[in-house]
Design a protein around this motif. Structure first.
Motif: not given
Length: 116
Positions: A48-52, A73-75, A104-107
């Motif tokens: 999730f840190h990577l997502v952010l 955003c899709i990634i 999917v919520v953070p995206a």
């Protein structure tokens, strides 16, 4: 002379009060459960840190190409879903669950910040 019972030394075994028998299988299972929780929390929080980070990169792009921010955003959404699935796999549960939508919520929040 008065006869007294000798004081029992603490380091010796008392036949009237034996030590409790340890259930090694239960102790190992308990330790395994704690290890699973620690590993899943570390893995999911790292992803999730990577997502952010990917979403932050999408927000801070200078002169983005058309679709670059949407692609990031899709990634981020795919990585978020993989993080939730990884948590379920570490706990040896089936990863196909409605909880995958939480990834999917953070995206979606990132897309709202970019395009909203």
């Amino acid at each position: 002379m008065s006869e007294t019972t000798p004081r029992r030394r603490r380091h010796l075994m008392d036949p009237n009060a034996p030590r409790p028998v340890h259930d090694h299988a239960a102790e190992n299972e308990s330790l395994s459960q704690v290890q699973r929780w620690v590993m899943s929390v570390l893995a999911v929080s790292t992803v999730f840190h990577l997502v952010l980070g990917v979403l932050l990169a999408a927000l801070l792009l200078d002169n983005p190409r058309p679709g670059a921010q949407l692609g990031l955003c899709i990634i981020a959404g795919i990585l978020g879903v993989m993080a939730v699935g990884l948590g379920f796999l570490i706990h040896q549960k089936k990863p196909w669950t409605p909880w995958l939508l939480a990834g999917v919520v953070p995206a979606l929040v990132g897309a709202w910040l970019i395009y909203g």
